[in-house]
Design a protein around this motif. Structure first.
Motif, mmCIF file in Angstrom:
data_model
loop_
_atom_site.group_PDB
_atom_site.id
_atom_site.type_symbol
_atom_site.label_atom_id
_atom_site.label_comp_id
_atom_site.label_asym_id
_atom_site.label_seq_id
_atom_site.Cartn_x
_atom_site.Cartn_y
_atom_site.Cartn_z
ATOM 1 N N LEU A 137 0.805 -1.226 0.000
ATOM 2 C CA LEU A 137 0.000 0.000 0.000
ATOM 3 C C LEU A 137 0.840 1.279 0.000
ATOM 4 O O LEU A 137 0.287 2.371 -0.096
ATOM 5 C CB LEU A 137 -0.949 0.000 1.202
ATOM 6 N N ARG A 187 0.269 2.835 -3.751
ATOM 7 C CA ARG A 187 -1.061 3.148 -4.285
ATOM 8 C C ARG A 187 -2.114 2.397 -3.480
ATOM 9 O O ARG A 187 -1.798 1.566 -2.657
ATOM 10 C CB ARG A 187 -1.167 2.747 -5.755
ATOM 11 N N SER A 188 -3.380 2.698 -3.764
ATOM 12 C CA SER A 188 -4.458 1.923 -3.158
ATOM 13 C C SER A 188 -4.649 0.638 -3.968
ATOM 14 O O SER A 188 -4.320 0.585 -5.156
ATOM 15 C CB SER A 188 -5.757 2.738 -3.117
ATOM 16 N N TRP A 189 -5.143 -0.379 -3.304
ATOM 17 C CA TRP A 189 -5.329 -1.689 -3.933
ATOM 18 C C TRP A 189 -6.740 -2.183 -3.647
ATOM 19 O O TRP A 189 -7.279 -1.963 -2.571
ATOM 20 C CB TRP A 189 -4.352 -2.713 -3.352
ATOM 21 N N ARG A 190 -7.297 -2.921 -4.596
ATOM 22 C CA ARG A 190 -8.543 -3.630 -4.375
ATOM 23 C C ARG A 190 -8.214 -4.967 -3.717
ATOM 24 O O ARG A 190 -7.096 -5.462 -3.814
ATOM 25 C CB ARG A 190 -9.277 -3.819 -5.699
ATOM 26 N N GLU A 205 -7.149 -1.621 9.673
ATOM 27 C CA GLU A 205 -8.122 -0.530 9.641
ATOM 28 C C GLU A 205 -8.493 -0.120 11.072
ATOM 29 O O GLU A 205 -8.533 1.072 11.383
ATOM 30 C CB GLU A 205 -9.362 -0.966 8.862
ATOM 31 N N VAL A 220 -4.889 1.707 7.911
ATOM 32 C CA VAL A 220 -5.457 1.501 6.580
ATOM 33 C C VAL A 220 -6.849 2.112 6.530
ATOM 34 O O VAL A 220 -7.603 2.047 7.498
ATOM 35 C CB VAL A 220 -5.516 -0.013 6.256
ATOM 36 N N ARG A 273 -10.404 2.030 4.349
ATOM 37 C CA ARG A 273 -11.206 1.236 3.419
ATOM 38 C C ARG A 273 -12.223 2.167 2.777
ATOM 39 O O ARG A 273 -13.000 2.827 3.470
ATOM 40 C CB ARG A 273 -11.921 0.123 4.189
ATOM 41 N N THR A 274 -12.217 2.223 1.433
ATOM 42 C CA THR A 274 -13.134 3.097 0.708
ATOM 43 C C THR A 274 -14.020 2.262 -0.199
ATOM 44 O O THR A 274 -13.519 1.488 -1.024
ATOM 45 C CB THR A 274 -12.360 4.121 -0.153
ATOM 46 N N GLU A 307 -11.599 -0.285 -2.098
ATOM 47 C CA GLU A 307 -10.155 -0.089 -2.185
ATOM 48 C C GLU A 307 -9.595 0.141 -0.790
ATOM 49 O O GLU A 307 -10.261 0.702 0.078
ATOM 50 C CB GLU A 307 -9.816 1.122 -3.060
ATOM 51 N N TYR A 308 -8.352 -0.298 -0.624
ATOM 52 C CA TYR A 308 -7.630 -0.114 0.633
ATOM 53 C C TYR A 308 -6.419 0.760 0.366
ATOM 54 O O TYR A 308 -5.727 0.580 -0.644
ATOM 55 C CB TYR A 308 -7.189 -1.465 1.200
ATOM 56 N N ALA A 309 -6.179 1.712 1.253
ATOM 57 C CA ALA A 309 -5.040 2.615 1.128
ATOM 58 C C ALA A 309 -4.495 2.895 2.526
ATOM 59 O O ALA A 309 -5.180 2.680 3.524
ATOM 60 C CB ALA A 309 -5.465 3.924 0.461
#
Length: 111
Positions: A31, A34-37, A61, A66, A68-69, A79-81
């Motif tokens: 992470l 970038r953000s990842w699915r 989270e 982290v 979560r969006t 997505e997680y960032a």
């Protein structure tokens, strides 16, 4: 995040508790850029099961590292960032990467 007294007394134990379980360091490291699915992380970090990945993402989270969006598009996806607090771990993770490269270079040299 609820830390018991032994974690409050030892900052290293605090870090170990937060990132020490299987896969958390790999998730945080991925992470950084970038953000990842979820499915991207699942494919990229194939050494941990989807169940463990889910547990680790939820834990990270809950610890504030982290974000979560949920994107309300069709089809919907998550997505997680890294949060700002998670981004503060960047120097630590990059130093771990540098140390790992150095270590591997040293042990791979013929004696």
């Amino acid at each position: 995040m609820h830390l018991n007294d032994s974690f409050r007394d030892c900052p290293v134990m605090t870090v170990a508790r937060i990132i020490g379980s299987k896969g958390k360091i790999l998730i945080l490291y991925r992470l950084l850029d970038r953000s990842w699915r979820f499915n991207e992380l699942k494919r990229d970090i194939a050494t941990i099961s989807p169940k463990v990945l889910t547990e680790n993402l939820r834990s990270l989270e809950a610890d504030g590292l982290v974000v979560r969006t949920v994107h309300n598009i069709m089809p919907p996806h998550v997505e997680y960032a890294l949060s700002d607090l998670g981004q503060s771990m960047r120097p630590l993770l990059l130093e771990m990467q540098a140390w790992g490269v150095s270590y591997l270079n040293q042990i791979e040299k013929p004696v």
